[in-house]
Scaffold this active site. Structure first.
Site, PDB file in Angstrom:
ATOM      1  CB  THR A  49      -0.856  -0.130   1.106  1.00  0.00           C
ATOM      2  OG1 THR A  49      -1.528  -1.258   1.245  1.00  0.00           O
ATOM      3  CG2 THR A  49      -1.919   1.155   1.250  1.00  0.00           C
ATOM      4  CE  LYS A  79      -5.704  -4.657   0.082  1.00  0.00           C
ATOM      5  NZ  LYS A  79      -4.319  -5.069   0.099  1.00  0.00           N
ATOM      6  CD  GLU A 123      -2.403  -2.830  -1.571  1.00  0.00           C
ATOM      7  OE1 GLU A 123      -2.189  -3.271  -0.711  1.00  0.00           O
ATOM      8  OE2 GLU A 123      -2.431  -1.593  -1.715  1.00  0.00           O
ATOM      9  CB  ALA A 142      -5.186  -9.428  -0.494  1.00  0.00           C
ATOM     10  N   GLY A 143      -1.993 -10.015   0.489  1.00  0.00           N
ATOM     11  CA  GLY A 143      -0.948 -11.080   0.806  1.00  0.00           C
ATOM     12  C   GLY A 143       0.158 -11.244  -0.036  1.00  0.00           C
ATOM     13  CG  ASN A 192       8.567  -0.662   1.156  1.00  0.00           C
ATOM     14  OD1 ASN A 192       9.004   0.289   1.237  1.00  0.00           O
ATOM     15  ND2 ASN A 192       7.515  -1.187   1.730  1.00  0.00           N
ATOM     16  NE  ARG A 193      17.106  -0.027   3.146  1.00  0.00           N
ATOM     17  CZ  ARG A 193      18.509   0.415   2.826  1.00  0.00           C
ATOM     18  NH1 ARG A 193      18.957   1.283   3.355  1.00  0.00           N
ATOM     19  NH2 ARG A 193      19.075  -0.529   2.433  1.00  0.00           N
TER      20      ARG A 193
END
Length: 190
Positions: free
Chosen positions: A16, A37, A113, A115-116, A173-174
């Site tokens: 997200t 989503k 987007e 899920a999981g 993604n940090r």
């Protein structure tokens, strides 16, 4: 119409966050976006609000209703298929396609987007990967920048390849505390 699916190696990897940033950047450039989503679990944790879908909708400029962005908000934070089954809801591929088409109305690009992770059971018939393959989406793979990233990304990329899908990009993604020199090497090894 082009479709981009924001997919992840797992749940809670920042799909997200990445989606909101991408949508906001595209919206700021004047693109008419549809966002979707289709199924969001865990809405009871947010007083019934599908928070991820709401964040995506707001990033796109509130052009769509929340019900259009997330037609199936689910109370418990479990695999969507499990919660759909518990609630006695049957979300079919045709119903998902109708939701996709509604979300795409008036848009030049649809961002979806999932899920999981890719193999998460979205419905009793489809995993998130099945949805992406059936809809011929381009996939943006979000991977948490942490120990295990290389393995998780490699397995997810293999799954995309086997489904005939080519990723647009891999986003490491940090978020949270990322310490240690190893974080600077993941991109190289991927």
């Amino acid at each position: 119409m082009p479709r981009i699916a924001i997919v992840g190696t797992d749940t809670e990897v920042g799909k997200t966050t990445v989606g909101v940033a991408l949508i906001a950047a595209l919206a700021a450039r004047g693109h008419a976006l549809g966002v979707l989503k289709p199924i969001e679990s865990g809405t009871d944790d947010n007083s019934g609000l599908p928070a991820d879908a709401d964040a995506l909708r707001r990033a796109a400029g509130n052009r769509q209703s929340l019900e259009t962005v997330c037609p199936w908000p689910l109370p418990r934070p479990v695999a969507p298929a499990e919660e759909l089954e518990r609630l006695g809801l049957d979300v079919t591929p045709d119903a998902l396609a109708r939701a996709r088409d509604t979300a795409a109305t008036g848009a030049e690009l649809l961002l979806v987007e999932t899920a999981g992770g890719l193999r998460s059971p979205l419905t009793t018939e489809w995993t998130c990967l099945d949805l992406c393959a059936a809809w011929s989406t381009h996939c943006l793979l979000v991977v948490p920048d942490r120990l295990g990233a290389i393995n998780q990304a490699s397995l997810s990329l293999l799954a995309l390849e086997q489904a005939g899908l080519e990723p647009l990009a891999v986003v490491l993604n940090r978020f949270g505390a990322c310490e240690g020199p190893e974080h600077d090497t993941y991109a190289k090894w991927l």
